[in-house]
Every structure is written in structure tokens, then in C-alpha cells.
Design a protein around this motif. Structure first.
Motif, mmCIF file in Angstrom:
data_model
loop_
_atom_site.group_PDB
_atom_site.id
_atom_site.type_symbol
_atom_site.label_atom_id
_atom_site.label_comp_id
_atom_site.label_asym_id
_atom_site.label_seq_id
_atom_site.Cartn_x
_atom_site.Cartn_y
_atom_site.Cartn_z
ATOM 1 N N HIS A 4 0.982 -1.245 -0.400
ATOM 2 C CA HIS A 4 -0.110 0.130 -0.070
ATOM 3 C C HIS A 4 1.108 1.730 0.296
ATOM 4 C CE1 HIS A 4 -3.395 -2.339 1.155
ATOM 5 N NE2 HIS A 4 -2.847 -3.139 1.861
ATOM 6 N N THR A 155 -14.748 6.761 11.100
ATOM 7 C CA THR A 155 -14.891 7.597 10.032
ATOM 8 C C THR A 155 -13.564 9.302 10.792
ATOM 9 O OG1 THR A 155 -15.324 8.614 8.034
ATOM 10 C CG2 THR A 155 -16.491 9.017 10.158
ATOM 11 N N GLN A 159 -8.198 14.019 6.290
ATOM 12 C CA GLN A 159 -7.272 12.760 6.159
ATOM 13 C C GLN A 159 -6.022 12.687 6.746
ATOM 14 O OE1 GLN A 159 -5.558 12.668 2.005
ATOM 15 N NE2 GLN A 159 -3.822 13.529 2.820
ATOM 16 N N ASP A 171 -8.229 -3.849 8.391
ATOM 17 C CA ASP A 171 -9.357 -2.994 8.942
ATOM 18 C C ASP A 171 -10.492 -4.027 7.291
ATOM 19 O OD1 ASP A 171 -8.642 -1.286 6.614
ATOM 20 O OD2 ASP A 171 -8.732 0.280 7.595
ATOM 21 N N ASP A 173 -10.691 -2.668 4.491
ATOM 22 C CA ASP A 173 -10.289 -2.036 3.181
ATOM 23 C C ASP A 173 -9.188 -3.069 3.031
ATOM 24 O OD1 ASP A 173 -11.629 -0.337 2.337
ATOM 25 O OD2 ASP A 173 -10.720 1.292 3.470
ATOM 26 N N GLN A 182 -1.452 4.380 4.186
ATOM 27 C CA GLN A 182 -2.903 4.411 4.562
ATOM 28 C C GLN A 182 -3.404 5.451 4.851
ATOM 29 O OE1 GLN A 182 -5.990 2.515 6.913
ATOM 30 N NE2 GLN A 182 -7.094 1.558 5.901
ATOM 31 N N ALA A 184 -6.882 7.256 5.302
ATOM 32 C CA ALA A 184 -8.348 7.296 5.418
ATOM 33 C C ALA A 184 -8.824 9.108 5.496
ATOM 34 C CB ALA A 184 -8.249 6.903 7.102
ATOM 35 N N ASP A 185 -10.126 9.539 5.133
ATOM 36 C CA ASP A 185 -11.130 10.915 4.625
ATOM 37 C C ASP A 185 -12.414 10.382 5.150
ATOM 38 O OD1 ASP A 185 -12.147 9.691 3.036
ATOM 39 O OD2 ASP A 185 -10.690 10.068 1.244
ATOM 40 N N SER A 187 -14.810 9.393 3.438
ATOM 41 C CA SER A 187 -15.340 8.237 2.915
ATOM 42 C C SER A 187 -15.078 6.814 3.411
ATOM 43 C CB SER A 187 -15.224 7.877 0.872
ATOM 44 O OG SER A 187 -13.491 7.994 1.508
ATOM 45 N N VAL A 188 -13.950 6.985 4.685
ATOM 46 C CA VAL A 188 -13.931 5.746 5.055
ATOM 47 C C VAL A 188 -14.434 5.656 6.115
ATOM 48 C CG1 VAL A 188 -11.558 4.300 6.064
ATOM 49 C CG2 VAL A 188 -11.475 5.366 3.900
ATOM 50 N N ASP A 189 -15.040 4.074 6.906
ATOM 51 C CA ASP A 189 -15.382 4.504 7.629
ATOM 52 C C ASP A 189 -14.957 2.819 8.889
ATOM 53 O OD1 ASP A 189 -16.720 4.051 10.516
ATOM 54 O OD2 ASP A 189 -18.537 4.394 9.585
ATOM 55 N N HIS A 190 -13.642 2.680 9.433
ATOM 56 C CA HIS A 190 -12.743 1.423 9.472
ATOM 57 C C HIS A 190 -12.821 1.068 11.309
ATOM 58 C CE1 HIS A 190 -8.520 3.605 9.425
ATOM 59 N NE2 HIS A 190 -9.437 4.249 9.455
#
Length: 226
Positions: A4, A155, A159, A171, A173, A182, A184-185, A187-190
Motif C-alpha cells: 500500500h 471515520t 485526512q 481493517d 480495506d 493508508q 483515510a478520509d 469516505s472511510v469508516d473503519h
């Protein structure tokens, strides 16, 4: 080899020297662990150099040239080494410290190894220590998550960029190990969960607090500044 990576846009901005200090530290640390991204950045830098060579030179009067050279001499006298990203950011050095967990750019910032850091308890099984950088609005910290511990489901208001230094986590993803990045913004719920076997240590840069999304986490949002 990391799986990644930072986005192409971030790598291009890094090569151009236009990233904020905190994000540059993440990218510079990732590059020491990722030959593929190093090659990509070198290609961007070579392209930028070719474009500069193609430009017609501009005339510069003698007084301006003298002023520029005087500033360069002053910078040379104040710092021994510049950062591996763009700009003239001084990097302190401590040659006798060799912690293999810490990439050289990060090691130069901390000036101590991981065992000497002062960790602050965030919640059960999760600790952090802040890294003081320039006033670019981003919060930079190291996080240490004990094996098998899950970070609360959340979330992000902005950023968050995470670089794994030791161990790993998973997670929705995917799975992230040493050298992985990674981004995350909102739009990412983890809910990252640290691997079993050893603590997961990450370098984390965020420009806004997280937003809890779990059943009980939502009750804590008015108090979250992390």
C-alpha cells in the motif's frame, strides 16, 4: 516490499517539494522502505529537471545574484544537512543511534529510539506520543497498539495518513504491514485491529479529529479532539 503506497499525486508533490512538512516526513520514511516508490519519485524529479532545462534562461542582475549567494552562505552556516524532500528543512543527526524500526528521516526527527519515547495512554491497549513539527495545522504522532487490540470504529473529519513501522493491522480495506501507507478520509469508516504477536507502531498524520461511528462511540464525539 510494501503493498500500500501514497497516491501518485502525493508522490508528485513530494518530488516537487510542495508537500507540508508532516506529510513529507511520512513520504520520506516510506521511501526508505519502498524501492518502487523511490524509483517513481526519482522519475518525477528527472522529469522536472528536464522541464527546467527546456526553459529559456532569465537574466539576473548582479545585485540580485549577490543577494541570493549571501542567503545560501547563511543557510550553509546554520544547517549541516537538508531534508530528503524539497526545501531547506534542517534535519538533526545522531549517528550513534541505530533503531531498525525507525526509517532514517523519522529517526533524525526523534533523536531517540522507540524504547526511550514517553508514551501517553489514549485508551486501553493504545498509546501515542506527539512529534512537534512546523505549524502546518497537521497533528503528527506515533501510535502503539497492543497485539489484538481494536481501535474504536470511526471515520474522519479530514485526512489521516498512516505509515506502519512495526507489526501490522487489518481493517475492512485490507491488511497493512511495515512500510504500508493508508490514506483515510470522510469516505472511510473503519475499525483497525492490530495483528497478534507484537505491538503495531505507526506514524500518523491527521489534519482533523476522528469521528466515532460505533454504537457507544457516537456518544463520545463531543469530547473527541484526537
Amino acid at each position: 516490499m510494501p503493498k500500500h503506497h501514497p497516491s501518485e499525486e502525493i508522490l508528485m508533490a513530494y518530488a516537487a517539494g510542495s508537500l507540508p512538512e508532516a506529510l513529507s516526513l511520512v513520504v520520506a520514511s516510506h521511501l526508505t522502505l519502498c524501492p518502487a516508490c523511490r524509483a517513481e519519485v526519482e522519475a518525477y524529479e528527472a522529469l522536472g529537471g528536464s522541464l527546467m532545462d527546456a526553459l529559456d534562461p532569465a537574466s539576473l542582475d548582479e545585485s540580485a545574484f549577490s543577494s541570493i549567494m549571501a542567503e545560501i552562505d547563511m543557510l550553509d552556516s546554520e544547517t549541516e544537512e537538508s531534508a530528503p524532500w524539497g526545501g531547506a528543512m534542517p534535519l538533526p543527526r545522531k549517528p550513534d543511534m541505530e533503531d531498525p524500526s525507525l526509517p532514517r528521516p523519522l529517526r533524525d526527527y526523534l533523536q531517540v529510539d522507540l524504547t526511550a519515547l514517553q508514551w501517553r495512554k489514549v485508551m486501553r491497549g493504545v498509546e501515542d506520543t506527539e512529534i512537534e513539527l512546523g505549524p502546518d495545522g497537521a497533528k503528527t504522532r506515533l501510535m502503539r497498539i497492543q497485539p489484538g487490540v481494536a481501535v474504536p470504529k470511526h471515520t474522519h473529519h479530514g485526512q489521516e495518513v498512516t505509515l506502519v513501522l512495526e507489526g501490522g493491522y487489518s481493517d475492512a480495506d485490507g491488511h497493512y504491514e511495515r512500510g504500508d501507507v493508508q490514506i483515510a478520509d470522510p469516505s472511510v469508516d473503519h475499525q483497525p485491529v492490530a495483528d497478534v504477536g507484537e505491538p503495531c507502531i505507526c506514524l500518523v498524520v491527521s489534519d482533523a479529529p476522528m469521528k466515532m461511528t460505533g454504537t457507544f462511540g457516537r456518544l463520545l464525539n463531543p469530547f473527541v479532539t484526537y
